[in-house]
Design an enzyme around this catalytic site. Structure first.
Site, PDB file in Angstrom:
ATOM      1  N   LYS A 209      74.719  32.951  36.225  1.00 34.24           N
ATOM      2  CA  LYS A 209      73.386  33.136  36.793  1.00 34.24           C
ATOM      3  C   LYS A 209      72.375  33.231  35.660  1.00 34.24           C
ATOM      4  CE  LYS A 209      70.674  36.279  39.712  1.00 34.24           C
ATOM      5  NZ  LYS A 209      70.713  37.519  40.517  1.00 34.24           N
ATOM      6  N   LYS A 263      73.989  29.502  39.493  1.00 33.68           N
ATOM      7  CA  LYS A 263      72.637  29.727  40.029  1.00 33.68           C
ATOM      8  C   LYS A 263      71.639  29.706  38.873  1.00 33.68           C
ATOM      9  CE  LYS A 263      69.784  33.172  42.406  1.00 33.68           C
ATOM     10  NZ  LYS A 263      69.711  34.545  42.921  1.00 33.68           N
TER      11      LYS A 263
END
Length: 365
Positions: A209, A263
């Site tokens: 992420k 992400k």
């Protein structure tokens, strides 16, 4: 249709490899298509608040904050379109430095999970396991001071994240999804779930992420913008390279993650492929709020065809190696895929009817 075309040039005798042959018609293209895109591969993100109204989010056209009752109805719509999985982000009425509403048994995600599972037992509910929506400072854990700098207390956050995951599992969440990017969070959550008797509840790790500029609309929707600084000290550096991504994914896999996630998705398709090639765990791509908002803005300006652009984007995640896609486009995309399937079915019915008519005519002769 009759058109005036120039004479066809002489065919080059040495041109024997013609890929266009297999792309000439839609039927031929579908015959060798490698990538599938199905509604069941979509995860639909939902924002749940403690009010009774639906609150449209200006920066994300088509996305709203839902009441618990509104969320139940929206999940029913998702299921009718073949979208079987949702992820819940909670927006509490009150926040504090410890994010206590994240792990309260009557917290908004816990209440919504129970209501959704009661109404729609066939849906899979993923609970976002983080503290940023619940802390009054907007960071992903309690704060401390290190070297004169205020930052998130990593190890104190682990205890609270573990409590949150257990509370969410107790409420009926099918999957918990820690997104705080705290070192050791997967191991702490897995240990806590197992000790509480939730050995069957999987952990979906936001393993890779990035500290991204694509999260702006989400922070507007969830009210989770940090009150100071940013999250660059615990989320990943966009220029960190593949080694950092592989290290984060490896650590989470070793600590017991059942799913890995990258992400954002679209700016990191290369990272999705690297993680796919290195690990055999199921892999999720998060098509984040900024990616969604950009498409919506371009469509509103008349620059892009929404349906074509969205389906092409989602296909790119699958081509890069993602097994599932978390996307705000989920319901629209599922509807478009259903419409496409209906068109194909109608064409097949007509062709079958024509073939039967020709056969009957031949027999009568």
């Amino acid at each position: 249709m009759t058109t005036s075309l120039p004479p066809r040039p002489d065919v080059r005798a040495d041109l024997t490899d013609r890929p266009r042959r297999t792309r000439r018609t839609p039927a031929l293209r579908s015959l060798t298509r490698e990538i599938s895109l199905l509604a069941a591969q979509f995860i639909y993100p939902m924002f749940i608040h403690e009010g009774q109204d639906e609150q449209p989010i200006a920066s994300m056209p088509g996305v709203s904050r839902y009441s618990v009752a509104g969320a139940v109805a929206r999940v029913g719509e998702a299921l009718s379109l073949g979208v079987n999985t949702v992820v819940l982000f909670g927006i509490p009425n009150s926040k504090d430095a410890q994010g206590t509403q994240a792990y309260a048994d009557q917290g908004i995600v816990q209440v919504a999970t129970r209501a959704i599972k009661a109404a729609h037992p066939g849906v899979s509910v993923i609970a976002d396991t983080c503290l940023c929506e619940y802390t009054d400072h907007g960071h992903c854990g309690p704060l401390c001071e290190i070297g004169g700098e205020v930052t998130v207390d990593n190890d104190a956050a682990l205890e609270l994240l573990a409590r949150t995951a257990v509370s969410q599992a107790r409420a009926g969440a099918d999957i918990v999804a820690p997104s705080a990017m705290m070192d050791g969070q997967i191991g702490a959550i897995r240990t806590a779930l197992d000790a509480a008797g939730f050995t069957h509840v999987p952990v979906m790790s936001y393993a890779v992420k990035y500290a991204s500029g694509y999260y702006g609309p989400f922070r507007d929707a969830a009210g989770s913008t940090p009150s100071f600084g940013d999250r660059g000290g615990y989320q990943m550096d966009p220029a960190g390279g593949y080694r950092e991504a592989l290290r984060e994914a490896r650590l989470d896999a070793e600590q017991g993650a059942d799913y890995l996630m990258v992400k954002p998705g679209l700016p990191y398709l290369d990272v999705i492929r690297v993680i796919r090639d290195a690990f055999d765990l199921p892999l999720v791509a998060y098509n984040v709020s900024g990616e969604y908002a950009m498409v919506k803005a371009a469509v509103a300006a008349g620059m892009l065809d929404e349906r074509r652009t969205v389906l092409e984007t989602l296909t790119s995640f699958r081509r890069a190696g993602a097994d599932a896609i978390m996307t705000y486009h989920a319901l629209d995309a599922a509807r478009w895929l259903r419409e496409d399937a209906q068109v194909r079915e109608d064409v097949q019915v007509r062709e079958d009817a024509q073939a039967s008519s020709v056969q009957a005519s031949s027999v009568n002769k």
